[in-house]
Design a protein around this motif. Structure first.
Motif, PDB file in Angstrom:
ATOM      1  N   THR A  16       1.131  -1.110   0.066  1.00 21.99           N
ATOM      2  CA  THR A  16      -0.128  -0.243   0.080  1.00 21.99           C
ATOM      3  C   THR A  16       1.209   1.505  -0.220  1.00 21.99           C
ATOM      4  O   THR A  16       0.670   2.198  -0.956  1.00 21.99           O
ATOM      5  CB  THR A  16      -0.790   0.198   1.236  1.00 21.99           C
ATOM      6  OG1 THR A  16      -1.902  -1.072   1.164  1.00 21.99           O
ATOM      7  CG2 THR A  16      -1.748   0.840   1.032  1.00 21.99           C
ATOM      8  N   SER A  17       1.841   1.331   0.663  1.00 26.03           N
ATOM      9  CA  SER A  17       3.113   2.586   0.869  1.00 26.03           C
ATOM     10  C   SER A  17       2.981   2.966  -0.570  1.00 26.03           C
ATOM     11  O   SER A  17       3.192   3.622  -0.854  1.00 26.03           O
ATOM     12  CB  SER A  17       4.069   2.040   2.078  1.00 26.03           C
ATOM     13  OG  SER A  17       4.890   2.700   1.912  1.00 26.03           O
ATOM     14  N   LEU A  18       4.052   1.785  -0.955  1.00 25.97           N
ATOM     15  CA  LEU A  18       4.388   1.528  -2.639  1.00 25.97           C
ATOM     16  C   LEU A  18       3.691   2.609  -3.469  1.00 25.97           C
ATOM     17  O   LEU A  18       4.382   2.630  -4.221  1.00 25.97           O
ATOM     18  CB  LEU A  18       5.132   0.535  -2.895  1.00 25.97           C
ATOM     19  CG  LEU A  18       6.534  -0.045  -2.409  1.00 25.97           C
ATOM     20  CD1 LEU A  18       6.711  -1.235  -2.668  1.00 25.97           C
ATOM     21  CD2 LEU A  18       7.469   1.158  -2.511  1.00 25.97           C
ATOM     22  N   LEU A  19       2.145   1.878  -3.897  1.00 29.24           N
ATOM     23  CA  LEU A  19       1.224   1.728  -4.498  1.00 29.24           C
ATOM     24  C   LEU A  19       0.766   3.815  -4.013  1.00 29.24           C
ATOM     25  O   LEU A  19       0.986   4.750  -4.790  1.00 29.24           O
ATOM     26  CB  LEU A  19       0.459   1.231  -3.648  1.00 29.24           C
ATOM     27  CG  LEU A  19       0.117  -0.216  -5.071  1.00 29.24           C
ATOM     28  CD1 LEU A  19      -1.721  -0.795  -4.357  1.00 29.24           C
ATOM     29  CD2 LEU A  19      -0.348   0.479  -6.576  1.00 29.24           C
ATOM     30  N   THR A 219       2.607  -3.957  -7.926  1.00 23.51           N
ATOM     31  CA  THR A 219       1.153  -3.882  -8.014  1.00 23.51           C
ATOM     32  C   THR A 219       0.772  -4.231  -9.855  1.00 23.51           C
ATOM     33  O   THR A 219      -0.149  -4.881  -9.526  1.00 23.51           O
ATOM     34  CB  THR A 219       0.613  -3.638  -7.346  1.00 23.51           C
ATOM     35  OG1 THR A 219       0.280  -2.388  -7.607  1.00 23.51           O
ATOM     36  CG2 THR A 219       0.977  -3.696  -5.598  1.00 23.51           C
ATOM     37  N   SER A 220       1.798  -3.700 -10.623  1.00 24.41           N
ATOM     38  CA  SER A 220       0.872  -3.637 -11.804  1.00 24.41           C
ATOM     39  C   SER A 220       2.129  -3.241 -12.773  1.00 24.41           C
ATOM     40  O   SER A 220       3.273  -3.007 -12.290  1.00 24.41           O
ATOM     41  CB  SER A 220      -0.470  -2.427 -12.305  1.00 24.41           C
ATOM     42  OG  SER A 220       0.733  -1.129 -11.709  1.00 24.41           O
ATOM     43  N   ASN A 293       8.530 -13.528   0.599  1.00 23.14           N
ATOM     44  CA  ASN A 293       6.185 -13.325  -0.012  1.00 23.14           C
ATOM     45  C   ASN A 293       6.205 -12.365  -0.446  1.00 23.14           C
ATOM     46  O   ASN A 293       4.992 -12.177  -0.762  1.00 23.14           O
ATOM     47  CB  ASN A 293       6.096 -13.092   1.924  1.00 23.14           C
ATOM     48  CG  ASN A 293       7.604 -12.144   2.921  1.00 23.14           C
ATOM     49  OD1 ASN A 293       8.195 -11.733   2.536  1.00 23.14           O
ATOM     50  ND2 ASN A 293       6.716 -11.343   3.709  1.00 23.14           N
ATOM     51  N   TYR A 294       7.296 -11.138  -0.673  1.00 22.75           N
ATOM     52  CA  TYR A 294       6.693 -10.250  -1.745  1.00 22.75           C
ATOM     53  C   TYR A 294       6.408 -10.885  -3.077  1.00 22.75           C
ATOM     54  O   TYR A 294       5.893 -10.072  -3.720  1.00 22.75           O
ATOM     55  CB  TYR A 294       7.731  -9.441  -1.634  1.00 22.75           C
ATOM     56  CG  TYR A 294       7.855  -8.178   0.061  1.00 22.75           C
ATOM     57  CD1 TYR A 294       6.997  -8.527   1.191  1.00 22.75           C
ATOM     58  CD2 TYR A 294       9.358  -7.580   0.025  1.00 22.75           C
ATOM     59  CE1 TYR A 294       7.773  -8.457   1.895  1.00 22.75           C
ATOM     60  CE2 TYR A 294       9.527  -7.510   1.533  1.00 22.75           C
ATOM     61  CZ  TYR A 294       8.571  -7.232   2.624  1.00 22.75           C
ATOM     62  OH  TYR A 294       9.067  -6.759   3.557  1.00 22.75           O
ATOM     63  N   GLY A 300       0.377 -12.713  -6.775  1.00 23.14           N
ATOM     64  CA  GLY A 300      -1.004 -12.584  -6.826  1.00 23.14           C
ATOM     65  C   GLY A 300      -1.554 -11.475  -7.256  1.00 23.14           C
ATOM     66  O   GLY A 300      -2.633 -11.280  -8.566  1.00 23.14           O
ATOM     67  N   TYR A 301      -1.160 -10.314  -7.607  1.00 27.46           N
ATOM     68  CA  TYR A 301      -1.457  -8.630  -7.634  1.00 27.46           C
ATOM     69  C   TYR A 301      -1.710  -8.516  -9.560  1.00 27.46           C
ATOM     70  O   TYR A 301      -2.220  -8.348 -10.360  1.00 27.46           O
ATOM     71  CB  TYR A 301      -0.372  -7.480  -7.139  1.00 27.46           C
ATOM     72  CG  TYR A 301      -1.097  -6.493  -6.063  1.00 27.46           C
ATOM     73  CD1 TYR A 301      -1.857  -6.442  -6.268  1.00 27.46           C
ATOM     74  CD2 TYR A 301       0.020  -7.196  -5.706  1.00 27.46           C
ATOM     75  CE1 TYR A 301      -2.515  -5.427  -5.035  1.00 27.46           C
ATOM     76  CE2 TYR A 301      -0.506  -6.801  -3.613  1.00 27.46           C
ATOM     77  CZ  TYR A 301      -1.167  -5.917  -3.765  1.00 27.46           C
ATOM     78  OH  TYR A 301      -2.010  -5.074  -2.661  1.00 27.46           O
TER      79      TYR A 301
END
Length: 304
Positions: A16-19, A219-220, A293-294, A300-301
């Motif tokens: 979330t922080s990176l987003l 995430t994308s 895990n990252y 997953g994203y």
């Protein structure tokens, strides 16, 4: 199960922080467009504390104290020491770390009446009555946004040893761009719900995450490009040290490595049709990286 849950919640905060950090053009950069001048190489020393350790970078007029908490989340907090006072950057989150951090700061013999908070706000009772600086985006995130939600999630996971719950600090001094605190110049570069913090006197910038040999949460494809754009500003400005709140100080080699990592991730995302294939390909490309895990969250994203 508790450790796995904690790792997931922590990873969610980082995602979330990176987003938030990379979602928009870094408007604050316009306030500090020139490369930061080089500094004299500092003297470096390390001291073990009752909990964690501190590495000191002594530049002469300014010192950087790096507090490695050694806690379950691997958090790092910083203290910038000027001629007459101290300025904190982020807080440890657990009782042992907070106690050691506070005792260490008190032992430096200078007042610490100012702290910058961005992503790690657990431990309000340890900074009662002092100035807490940050951008409006960070203030909102800590008060009721993603930082608040994740801090509370970690509190539920770890219990009272983690200072969430009613002990979450709040930003009471909203600032952006250049600001002088305790006689030390800083520059806050807005990144949505987060911000980067330039420290010109030591040619450094604080950011939430970097990680030279750790997988990142991407995430994308657009998110990858946004992170790369921010990293390229680090190269342009020539910071000698990047100060993440996980892992500790890193240099321009870490920036270059992360840019290469992102380019490879884009390539492998285009070349693989499933999350499992992407994960396998990334593991082969980066066999010595930690943060599995990252990587799983990235997959997953990308392959929803």
């Amino acid at each position: 199960m508790k450790k796995k849950t904690a790792a997931f919640v922590s990873a969610t905060l980082l995602a979330t922080s990176l987003l938030a950090a990379c979602g928009k053009a870094p408007a604050g950069d316009a306030l500090s467009p020139e490369p930061v001048p080089e500094t004299t190489a500092p003297a470096v020393s390390t001291t073990d504390l009752s909990s964690g350790s501190v590495t000191v970078y002594d530049f002469g007029e300014t010192k950087l104290h790096v507090f490695f908490t050694g806690d379950a989340l691997g958090d790092v907090a910083y203290i910038v020491e000027g001629a007459d006072a101290l300025v904190g950057i982020e807080l440890p989150s657990f009782t042992e770390g907070l106690d050691a951090w506070k005792a260490y700061a008190d032992g430096l013999g200078k007042p610490m009446d100012d702290v910058f908070l961005c992503s790690h706000a657990a431990g309000a009772s340890y900074i009662s009555g002092i100035n807490v600086y940050g951008t409006q985006g960070a203030k909102d995130s800590i008060a009721s946004g993603s930082a608040y939600a994740t801090t509370q999630g970690l509190y539920e996971t770890f219990g009272e040893a983690f200072h969430g719950g009613s002990d979450i600090a709040e930003i009471n001094q909203v600032v952006s761009g250049p600001v002088t605190v305790a006689g030390i110049s800083f520059n806050l570069i807005e990144r949505g719900e987060a911000y980067d913090l330039e420290i010109p006197a030591i040619n450094a910038v604080y950011t939430h995450m970097l990680g030279k040999t750790s997988h990142s949460i991407l995430t994308s494809l657009e998110h990858m490009d946004e992170i790369a754009a921010v990293l390229k500003t680090y190269q342009t400005k020539g910071y000698e040290r990047i100060l993440p709140s996980h892992g500790g100080p890193e240099g321009q080699d870490a920036v270059a490595e992360k840019l290469s990592y992102i380019e490879k991730a884009k390539e492998l995302a285009a070349a693989n049709d499933t999350a499992a294939d992407f994960i396998r390909a990334m593991q082969e490309a980066f066999p010595d990286y930690d943060g599995e895990n990252y990587l799983e969250m990235t997959a997953g994203y990308l392959y929803q």
